[in-house]
Write an enzyme that holds these catalytic residues in place. Structure first.
Site, short mmCIF file in Angstrom:
data_model
loop_
_atom_site.label_atom_id
_atom_site.label_comp_id
_atom_site.label_asym_id
_atom_site.label_seq_id
_atom_site.Cartn_x
_atom_site.Cartn_y
_atom_site.Cartn_z
N GLU A 28 0.96 -1.18 -0.18
CA GLU A 28 0.21 -0.03 -0.13
C GLU A 28 0.87 1.16 0.08
O GLU A 28 0.36 2.23 0.30
CB GLU A 28 -0.96 0.11 1.33
CG GLU A 28 -1.97 -1.15 1.22
CD GLU A 28 -2.79 -1.28 2.32
OE1 GLU A 28 -3.63 -0.03 2.61
OE2 GLU A 28 -2.73 -2.00 3.22
N SER A 159 -6.76 -2.18 1.43
CA SER A 159 -7.02 -1.57 0.25
C SER A 159 -7.60 -2.53 -0.66
O SER A 159 -7.58 -2.17 -1.81
CB SER A 159 -5.60 -1.09 -0.43
OG SER A 159 -5.55 0.31 0.19
N TYR A 225 -9.76 3.79 -5.54
CA TYR A 225 -8.92 4.74 -5.68
C TYR A 225 -8.65 5.44 -7.09
O TYR A 225 -8.21 6.49 -7.24
CB TYR A 225 -7.48 4.29 -5.35
CG TYR A 225 -7.36 3.97 -3.92
CD1 TYR A 225 -7.33 4.76 -2.72
CD2 TYR A 225 -7.14 2.43 -3.31
CE1 TYR A 225 -7.06 4.46 -1.44
CE2 TYR A 225 -7.19 2.06 -2.09
CZ TYR A 225 -7.13 3.04 -1.19
OH TYR A 225 -7.13 2.75 0.21
N ARG A 264 -11.43 3.44 11.19
CA ARG A 264 -12.78 3.23 10.55
C ARG A 264 -12.82 1.75 10.52
O ARG A 264 -12.14 0.62 10.69
CB ARG A 264 -12.30 3.46 9.01
CG ARG A 264 -13.58 3.83 8.16
CD ARG A 264 -13.20 3.99 6.85
NE ARG A 264 -13.26 2.80 6.21
CZ ARG A 264 -11.98 2.26 5.41
NH1 ARG A 264 -11.11 3.32 4.98
NH2 ARG A 264 -12.09 1.27 4.57
N ASP A 266 -15.84 -1.23 8.76
CA ASP A 266 -16.53 -1.48 7.49
C ASP A 266 -17.25 -2.72 7.86
O ASP A 266 -17.00 -3.46 8.51
CB ASP A 266 -15.55 -2.01 6.18
CG ASP A 266 -14.59 -0.88 5.86
OD1 ASP A 266 -14.93 0.42 6.30
OD2 ASP A 266 -13.44 -1.05 5.42
N GLU A 279 -14.09 -5.38 8.70
CA GLU A 279 -12.68 -5.27 9.13
C GLU A 279 -12.42 -3.74 9.85
O GLU A 279 -13.52 -3.14 9.85
CB GLU A 279 -11.68 -5.52 7.89
CG GLU A 279 -12.17 -4.34 7.03
CD GLU A 279 -10.87 -4.62 5.82
OE1 GLU A 279 -10.06 -3.84 5.71
OE2 GLU A 279 -11.36 -5.51 4.82
N ASN A 281 -9.72 -0.74 10.12
CA ASN A 281 -8.47 -0.03 9.74
C ASN A 281 -8.08 1.22 10.80
O ASN A 281 -8.90 2.11 11.04
CB ASN A 281 -9.22 0.86 8.38
CG ASN A 281 -9.33 -0.05 7.22
OD1 ASN A 281 -8.66 -0.59 6.43
ND2 ASN A 281 -10.68 -0.37 6.95
N GLY A 285 -7.22 5.64 4.96
CA GLY A 285 -6.33 6.52 3.64
C GLY A 285 -6.96 8.00 4.02
O GLY A 285 -7.89 8.32 4.71
#
Length: 327
Positions: A28, A159, A225, A264, A266, A279, A281, A285
């Site tokens: 990443e 990602s 992205y 974060r 999800d 998951e 984070n 990002g």
């Protein structure tokens, strides 16, 4: 309720000299460099004394020398993936006694490991998508027992790298082999058909939920992205009471794995409308396509203020450690 940005003027001297750690050597790296460039510009606009530092240019003990506490007072971590979100850089900073943003060593290590994150969620009674662990080809039969289609994903990548949908045994074998090129630990997860959401965490608060829509099979790297076809809905369209319920679930999911500072979570809905956690984070990002800045904006927090609040977590964590140390 919207979270409003602070009205008091920022005092740059409060933070001292800040090392912005970005780049790294993970898969990443390109996203980390892009996130780091955005954060660097924001901190500079705020008048912070900040220096960008890429571990890729400081191998071995050179990184320790570059991060000498005599040069810096704290670190802003924007490393994505392995080496950045898995507790490694956090452990190095702990050894140096240098405060840093975001989750600690344990929370980072667990959050980076999708398998152990799921184990902890299950132990805490939190809903997550059914899954099987694939360590080698002999475990593929157990994955097939979940029923097709399946989501195949490396356990230690972010990602959406290495993720693929498998519709039959042949596709499962191919997807597993591709994921195994990135990670020896692979998960097969029951395919979810409901809406997908993400919840940004900032301090002790959950940011407004974002509902994600993509014409792709799933929210993959390209959708995250590169594509202009991905739709982000914030407000997410849920009734206020249900959104609050899901925000509380995500806060609990973040805390139970040791997450702190910011991050974060999800999740998706299954066919019955039940939320299924996917998951965590711990260093999301911060690019122009990223979700935490988007949710913060909806909460009345502009990008520069968001970066200031994330930097503030390094001070809050320092105070917590001092409190524990001195009773």
């Amino acid at each position: 309720m919207k979270i409003l940005a602070p009205t008091t003027p920022l005092d740059p001297a409060r933070y001292g000299r800040v090392a912005l750690i970005l780049g790294g050597l993970s898969a990443e790296r390109p996203i980390s460099l892009k996130s780091g460039a955005a954060v660097l510009a924001a901190l500079q606009r705020l008048g912070i004394d900040v220096t960008a530092l890429d571990p890729a240019g400081h191998p071995g003990s050179a990184l320790f020398e570059a991060l000498n506490p005599q040069r810096f007072e704290r670190a802003f971590l924007i490393l994505h993936g392995r080496g950045g979100e898995d507790g490694q850089i956090q452990g190095a900073l702990e050894t140096l006694g240098l405060p840093y943003t975001g989750s600690g060593v344990l929370g980072s290590a667990i959050g980076m490991d999708k398998y152990r994150t799921k184990q902890i969620w299950i132990g805490a009674g939190l809903p997550t998508a059914d899954f099987r662990l694939i360590l080698d080809e002999t475990a593929l039969e157990q994955a097939i027992a979940l029923g097709f289609p399946l989501m195949i994903k490396p356990a230690h990548e972010g990602s959406s790298l290495g993720m693929a949908r498998a519709n039959d045994p042949d596709e499962l074998i191919a997807a597993w082999r591709e994921a195994a090129r990135l990670d020896a630990v692979v998960l097969a997860e029951r395919w979810l058909t409901g809406a997908e959401y993400t919840c940004g965490i900032l301090g002790e608060q959950a940011l407004p939920l974002i509902r994600l829509e993509t014409p792709n099979l799933f929210y993959d790297f390209e959708a995250k992205y590169q594509a202009n076809s991905t739709s982000y809905h914030c407000p997410c369209g849920l009734p206020e009471s249900l959104e609050a319920e899901y925000q509380a679930l995500c806060l609990q999911a973040f805390r139970v794995v040791g997450g702190s500072g910011w991050g974060r979570v999800d999740f998706m809905l299954d066919e019955a409308g039940t939320p299924r956690l996917l998951e965590v984070n711990t260093i999301p990002g911060m690019t122009d396509h990223s979700l935490v800045p988007m949710a913060a904006q909806a909460a009345g927090i502009d990008f520069d203020s968001l970066c200031a609040r994330i930097l503030e977590t390094s001070i809050l964590e320092t105070r917590l450690l001092e409190t524990v140390s001195h009773g």
